[in-house]
Design a protein around this motif. Structure first.
Motif, short mmCIF file in Angstrom:
data_model
loop_
_atom_site.label_atom_id
_atom_site.label_comp_id
_atom_site.label_asym_id
_atom_site.label_seq_id
_atom_site.Cartn_x
_atom_site.Cartn_y
_atom_site.Cartn_z
N ASN A 214 0.79 -1.23 0.00
CA ASN A 214 0.00 0.00 0.00
C ASN A 214 0.82 1.27 0.00
O ASN A 214 0.38 2.29 -0.56
CB ASN A 214 -0.95 0.00 1.20
CG ASN A 214 -2.12 -0.93 1.01
OD1 ASN A 214 -3.11 -0.58 0.39
ND2 ASN A 214 -2.00 -2.15 1.53
N ILE A 215 2.00 1.26 0.63
CA ILE A 215 2.79 2.49 0.68
C ILE A 215 4.26 2.28 0.36
O ILE A 215 5.04 3.23 0.34
CB ILE A 215 2.66 3.20 2.05
CG1 ILE A 215 3.07 2.23 3.17
CG2 ILE A 215 1.26 3.74 2.26
CD1 ILE A 215 3.06 2.86 4.55
N GLY A 216 4.67 1.02 0.13
CA GLY A 216 6.04 0.76 -0.28
C GLY A 216 7.09 0.95 0.79
O GLY A 216 8.27 1.15 0.48
N LEU A 217 6.67 0.90 2.06
CA LEU A 217 7.61 1.10 3.17
C LEU A 217 7.66 -0.13 4.06
O LEU A 217 6.66 -0.85 4.21
CB LEU A 217 7.18 2.29 4.03
CG LEU A 217 7.28 3.68 3.43
CD1 LEU A 217 6.76 4.71 4.43
CD2 LEU A 217 8.71 4.02 3.06
N SER A 218 8.81 -0.37 4.67
CA SER A 218 8.90 -1.40 5.70
C SER A 218 8.31 -0.85 6.99
O SER A 218 8.12 0.37 7.14
CB SER A 218 10.36 -1.79 5.93
OG SER A 218 11.08 -0.69 6.49
N ALA A 219 8.01 -1.75 7.95
CA ALA A 219 7.46 -1.31 9.22
C ALA A 219 8.43 -0.37 9.94
O ALA A 219 8.03 0.65 10.49
CB ALA A 219 7.13 -2.51 10.10
N LYS A 220 9.72 -0.71 9.93
CA LYS A 220 10.72 0.14 10.60
C LYS A 220 10.77 1.53 9.99
O LYS A 220 10.81 2.54 10.71
CB LYS A 220 12.10 -0.51 10.53
CG LYS A 220 13.17 0.30 11.27
CD LYS A 220 14.54 -0.33 11.13
CE LYS A 220 15.59 0.43 11.94
NZ LYS A 220 15.64 1.88 11.59
N LYS A 221 10.75 1.60 8.65
CA LYS A 221 10.82 2.90 7.98
C LYS A 221 9.57 3.73 8.28
O LYS A 221 9.66 4.94 8.53
CB LYS A 221 10.96 2.70 6.47
CG LYS A 221 11.20 3.98 5.69
CD LYS A 221 12.54 4.60 6.03
CE LYS A 221 12.84 5.80 5.14
NZ LYS A 221 14.12 6.43 5.47
N LEU A 222 8.40 3.08 8.28
CA LEU A 222 7.17 3.80 8.58
C LEU A 222 7.19 4.33 10.00
O LEU A 222 6.83 5.48 10.25
CB LEU A 222 5.96 2.88 8.38
CG LEU A 222 4.61 3.45 8.82
CD1 LEU A 222 4.27 4.70 8.01
CD2 LEU A 222 3.51 2.41 8.68
N ILE A 223 7.61 3.49 10.96
CA ILE A 223 7.66 3.92 12.36
C ILE A 223 8.63 5.08 12.53
O ILE A 223 8.33 6.08 13.20
CB ILE A 223 8.04 2.73 13.26
CG1 ILE A 223 6.90 1.71 13.28
CG2 ILE A 223 8.33 3.22 14.69
CD1 ILE A 223 7.26 0.39 13.93
N ASP A 224 9.81 5.00 11.90
CA ASP A 224 10.78 6.10 11.98
C ASP A 224 10.19 7.38 11.40
O ASP A 224 10.34 8.47 11.97
CB ASP A 224 12.06 5.74 11.23
CG ASP A 224 12.95 4.79 12.01
OD1 ASP A 224 12.69 4.58 13.21
OD2 ASP A 224 13.91 4.24 11.42
N ASN A 225 9.53 7.27 10.24
CA ASN A 225 8.91 8.45 9.61
C ASN A 225 7.86 9.08 10.51
O ASN A 225 7.79 10.31 10.65
CB ASN A 225 8.28 8.07 8.27
CG ASN A 225 9.31 7.89 7.17
OD1 ASN A 225 10.50 8.17 7.36
ND2 ASN A 225 8.88 7.39 6.03
N MET A 226 7.01 8.24 11.11
CA MET A 226 5.94 8.76 11.96
C MET A 226 6.49 9.36 13.24
O MET A 226 5.96 10.34 13.76
CB MET A 226 4.93 7.66 12.24
CG MET A 226 4.15 7.23 11.00
SD MET A 226 2.99 5.87 11.27
CE MET A 226 1.79 6.66 12.35
N ARG A 227 7.58 8.80 13.75
CA ARG A 227 8.23 9.38 14.93
C ARG A 227 8.81 10.75 14.61
O ARG A 227 8.69 11.69 15.39
CB ARG A 227 9.31 8.43 15.45
CG ARG A 227 8.75 7.26 16.25
CD ARG A 227 9.81 6.28 16.67
NE ARG A 227 9.24 5.31 17.62
CZ ARG A 227 9.73 4.11 17.86
NH1 ARG A 227 10.82 3.71 17.22
NH2 ARG A 227 9.15 3.31 18.75
N ILE A 228 9.44 10.86 13.44
CA ILE A 228 9.99 12.16 13.03
C ILE A 228 8.87 13.18 12.84
O ILE A 228 8.98 14.34 13.25
CB ILE A 228 10.81 12.00 11.73
CG1 ILE A 228 12.07 11.19 11.98
CG2 ILE A 228 11.16 13.37 11.15
CD1 ILE A 228 13.06 11.84 12.92
N ASP A 229 7.76 12.77 12.21
CA ASP A 229 6.63 13.69 12.00
C ASP A 229 6.08 14.18 13.34
O ASP A 229 5.75 15.37 13.50
CB ASP A 229 5.52 13.00 11.20
CG ASP A 229 5.92 12.76 9.75
OD1 ASP A 229 6.89 13.39 9.30
OD2 ASP A 229 5.25 11.95 9.09
#
Length: 311
Positions: A214-229
């Motif tokens: 659905n978004i082309g991201l791994s779970a780790k990358k998504l979590i890191d992105n959401m933490r940064i946001d």
């Protein structure tokens, strides 16, 4: 925020269309009924959507289809973008009013080409946006004409699928947003992925598949992105300390926070806090930034000038 991060788009005029220019910072994962066309006038940005992330550069165009979960992130370049939002009702006709159309308009994707140059749609969008920005009553019929020309050309020149579905978001998107919402609520935890799988009853393979599809991201990358946001919101809209933000966003240590933040943003959290990054409306969804209006209008004029030179 409501379940599944649904965004309610309001139309300022009676055409059921929005056309505007903006700079984009970051938006959380969300969906809306409206079709959305994004055109980069300057710089670049990342769009995370099915089936893989898309890097849009200057003059690129991407159509985000109705009920599609997506997120938009700026790169290390400043950007100025042109946005067209279209109500799904504009695509319906009397004989097929229960059909959902999925268009494949993405100038970065060569495997699904359109039958005209992608810039054809950029020029149409520029004409439409200029009329919207003029805000003159005399433009009413010209705006309607351009809206329907744009839609007609999508049907004529762009590959699309037809789906006979209800007006609800798809089951895959619901599962995706359930995962995203869980991460948002538990972003402080350093065991968030393990907890997610246990509490929601998903295997790690299932989570990986849904995120990749659905978004082309791994779970780790998504979590890191959401933490940064989350950290960026706290840096800009609160006086909380770096230590507090580190703990609240689940980074574990300030050194980890600084390393991940600087890798993605190109500057430290302290430097970001000092920057002037005003946001319009809800920073969690839309993430619009202020921009140099004169420069944006010059970019729009250049597109229209190209059209006049050709004619």
């Amino acid at each position: 925020m409501s379940l599944y991060n649904f965004e309610q788009i309001e139309f300022k005029k009676q055409h059921h269309v929005n056309a505007f220019i903006t700079a984009i910072d970051n938006s959380s994962f969300h969906w809306h009924y409206e079709y959305e066309i994004i055109i980069v006038l300057k710089g670049s940005l990342m769009v995370f959507t099915n089936p893989k992330p898309v890097l849009l550069k200057t003059d690129d165009i991407l159509l985000i289809n109705t009920k599609t979960v997506h997120s938009i992130k700026r790169t290390d370049e400043e950007n100025i973008c042109m946005i067209i939002q279209l109500a799904p009702s504009l695509f319906q006709n009397e004989s097929q009013n229960d059909v959902t159309y999925h268009f494949y308009l993405n100038s970065t994707e060569s495997e699904v080409p359109v039958q005209v140059d992608d810039h054809h749609f950029v020029k149409l969008a520029a004409k439409l946006t200029k009329l919207f920005l003029q805000n003159e009553r005399t433009n009413y019929h010209r705006i309607r004409a351009l809206v329907f020309q744009l839609i007609a050309d999508l049907f004529d020149y762009v590959i699309y699928d037809m789906n006979y579905q209800s007006k609800t978001v798809s089951n895959d998107s619901k599962i995706l947003m359930e995962i995203v919402e869980y991460i948002e609520k538990n972003i402080h935890s350093d065991q968030i992925l393990e907890q997610l799988c246990t509490d929601l009853g998903f295997s790690k393979k299932t989570v990986y598949r849904y995120l990749k599809e659905n978004i082309g991201l791994s779970a780790k990358k998504l979590i890191d992105n959401m933490r940064i946001d989350k950290a960026k919101q706290l840096l800009k809209y609160s006086n909380k300390s770096i230590g507090y933000i580190t703990d609240t966003c689940g980074f574990g240590s300030e050194s980890t926070f600084y390393r991940i933040f600087q890798q993605r943003e190109g500057i430290t959290p302290s430097e970001y806090r000092k920057k002037d990054v005003p946001v319009e409306k809800d920073p969690e969804i839309q993430g619009y930034l202020s921009f140099r209006h004169k420069e944006a209008m010059n970019l729009l004029s250049n597109i229209l000038k190209e059209e006049n030179d050709v004619n």
